[in-house]
Write an enzyme that holds these catalytic residues in place. Sequence first.
Site, PDB file in Angstrom:
ATOM      1  N   THR A  11     -66.359-119.489  15.318  1.00 23.22           N
ATOM      2  CA  THR A  11     -65.930-118.085  15.216  1.00 23.22           C
ATOM      3  C   THR A  11     -66.257-117.776  13.778  1.00 23.22           C
ATOM      4  O   THR A  11     -66.452-118.710  12.985  1.00 23.22           O
ATOM      5  CB  THR A  11     -64.407-117.933  15.458  1.00 23.22           C
ATOM      6  OG1 THR A  11     -64.128-118.110  16.840  1.00 23.22           O
ATOM      7  CG2 THR A  11     -63.854-116.572  15.049  1.00 23.22           C
ATOM      8  N   THR A  64     -66.410-113.394  17.552  1.00 18.21           N
ATOM      9  CA  THR A  64     -66.526-114.744  18.096  1.00 18.21           C
ATOM     10  C   THR A  64     -67.215-114.788  19.441  1.00 18.21           C
ATOM     11  O   THR A  64     -67.248-113.787  20.174  1.00 18.21           O
ATOM     12  CB  THR A  64     -65.111-115.358  18.240  1.00 18.21           C
ATOM     13  OG1 THR A  64     -65.213-116.731  18.602  1.00 18.21           O
ATOM     14  CG2 THR A  64     -64.274-114.642  19.296  1.00 18.21           C
ATOM     15  N   SER A 109     -56.220-115.185  18.511  1.00 15.07           N
ATOM     16  CA  SER A 109     -55.544-115.505  17.241  1.00 15.07           C
ATOM     17  C   SER A 109     -56.244-114.857  16.043  1.00 15.07           C
ATOM     18  O   SER A 109     -55.780-115.000  14.909  1.00 15.07           O
ATOM     19  CB  SER A 109     -55.517-117.023  17.021  1.00 15.07           C
ATOM     20  OG  SER A 109     -54.798-117.648  18.057  1.00 15.07           O
TER      21      SER A 109
HETATM   22  O1  DON Z   1     -59.819-115.246  19.810  1.00 16.32           O
HETATM   23  C1  DON Z   1     -59.447-116.386  19.553  1.00 16.32           C
HETATM   24  O2  DON Z   1     -58.358-116.661  19.087  1.00 16.32           O
HETATM   25  C2  DON Z   1     -60.419-117.531  19.790  1.00 16.32           C
HETATM   26  N1  DON Z   1     -61.396-117.152  20.759  1.00 16.32           N
HETATM   27  C3  DON Z   1     -61.038-117.909  18.491  1.00 16.32           C
HETATM   28  C4  DON Z   1     -61.918-119.096  18.622  1.00 16.32           C
HETATM   29  C5  DON Z   1     -62.145-119.775  17.352  1.00 16.32           C
HETATM   30  O3  DON Z   1     -61.663-119.384  16.319  1.00 16.32           O
HETATM   31  C6  DON Z   1     -62.992-120.973  17.424  1.00 16.32           C
HETATM   32  N2  DON Z   1     -63.194-121.472  16.123  1.00 16.32           N
HETATM   33  N3  DON Z   1     -63.052-122.010  15.263  1.00 16.32           N
END
Ligand code: DON
Length: 598
Positions: free
Chosen positions: A409, A427, A481
């Site tokens: 992300t 992301t 998140s």
């Molecule tokens: O929206 C979210 O919280 C997750 N899809 C974020 C994913 C994420 O941060 C992966 N990475 N490090």
Amino acid sequence: MRIRNTLCFGVFLCGLTPALARGQAAAELRDRPRDARGWPTQAVRAGHGMVATDEELGSEAGVEILKRGGNAVDAAVAVAFALAVVEPAAGNIGGGGFMLIRLANGKTSFLDYREVAPGKATRDMYIGKDGKLDEEASVIGYRSVAVPGTVAGLALALKSYGSMKLGDVIAPAIRLAEEGFPISERLAHEFEQERPALQRFAVSRRIFLNEGKMFHPRDTLLQPELATTLKRIARNGAAEFYRGETAHMLVDDMFRLGGLITLDDLAKYQPKVREVLRAKYENNGHAWEVLTSPPPSSGGVAVIEALNMLQSVPLKGWDDVESVHLVAEVMRRVFADRAAYLADPDYSNVPVAGLTDPCYAKEVFSTVDPQRASSSKTIKAGNPHTCGVAASNAPSPETLVSLGEGPHTTHFSVVDAAGNAVASTYTLNDSYGSHVTCSAGFLLNDEMDDFTTQPGVPNSLFGLVQSEANAIAPGHRPLSSMTPTILLRDGKLSFVTGSPGGPTIISATLLSILNWMRLGMEPQVAINAPRFHHQWVPDRILIERSFPDSLESALNARGHATHRVGHMGLVNAIAIDPASSDRLGAADPRHDGAAVGY
Ligand code: DON
């Protein structure tokens, strides 16, 4: 990689070739003082504008637009399109995200372009006949893909707050996709790491694995199909993605290869403008205001609830066991509430006012033992209420079970010369999302895994068990998140921050805020500082490897289980020097992030 000279018209470095400008940016990045790990210990300082992203080419795309007279929103949109080319793991047009905007005139806005579940999605779509969760289906392949929101969100941002045309801000991304860019050691390594999943999908295999021959550092990554798609978007606007040739290409793939997204899903997609979450604090003789992300992000609520609880705690720093203990206990409680109450606000009654009320925080904090670790078995979600008004219809708590640190992300921050600011996190969910690249040349998200894929069972990527309110349903947004956040000090722009990292986004963002607002760290030091994370269940503190052994032992002596991880989060922040108003860019050295200013 070549950058055409015609796109450099700025205030400073104008008339120099972009390659020279880039060389100067690189020199500035190289020349900063460094610690024993080779991490810079001082932010990049600039008098006009600043862009901080995971990738130098992404930051340069933003600065190029600023120098052409674009504002922070123009630059942010350019960065988002450019990262979709140069940071394929996370930058995207096939995913979704959030953008928090604060204009120099004080106006604020939060754009939600989170993906939504397709019309054919069902609550139990990942549960087999045997009643078991199919762990792979929600993270790899066509069925894991939710309706992308990025292009609609970026177009809305530009139309509402930008000053340039889509074609202008997309130009750097088109150039990078068409002419290619040199593959870094890290990117070559990433392709190798992701090979097993990428090679299952023909277009991904061709573009990112060089037809199985693999790329080496310094090879050029060309993405001609993506360049063509970006040109169509530049010409026809977001409608191209949702109704035009791109939509048809995407839906044909879905139809042939087992995905759910239809033309109707794409045509119906709408980004949303939401009210910014706000909280005020008095610290070190200054009035602070935190502007952050509302649901369907869980992050802003969690950050404010945590800051409220910590307001009465005299934090000393992260080499002080008591400070770490208290913050970890606060995180434990905040995550218990997250699991119980947070979901898509369009379909669920999220008790935001109660969760972010200081009197609720006081009540929850009273359960913290200043000396000893609590047990998550006994800590349950609270009953959030505003002072004097009971929120009696709150849903019942569920359990959050375990953590798998998600690989990617991306968060970027932009501040322009006028003081307009953008914090944006977007992301594909997992690194390389579903690992499917559609025939229009872009990777597709696996955001469906952010829903409660089976109530009571951890989701595949982050091991989160979430509430029934976050169950899969057509048109719903999965809980996120991601927490893009902006701080004001005495009414003036002060700090722009956010992070990737699944649930650890909340901790990394919170710690960056505490480091700047409460502990007064220099911005780069605030980003480098060791991070830790507690998410209620599993009952342990994750600590980065830079934590001293003595601190880990002291936490263990207080009854905390600890678990070491390499690193958590990638915070690309910008602070404003209150004395000079200089922009201080602090990109995260955990990923060789780059802050570029002028
Ligand atoms: O929206 C979210 O919280 C997750 N899809 C974020 C994913 C994420 O941060 C992966 N990475 N490090």
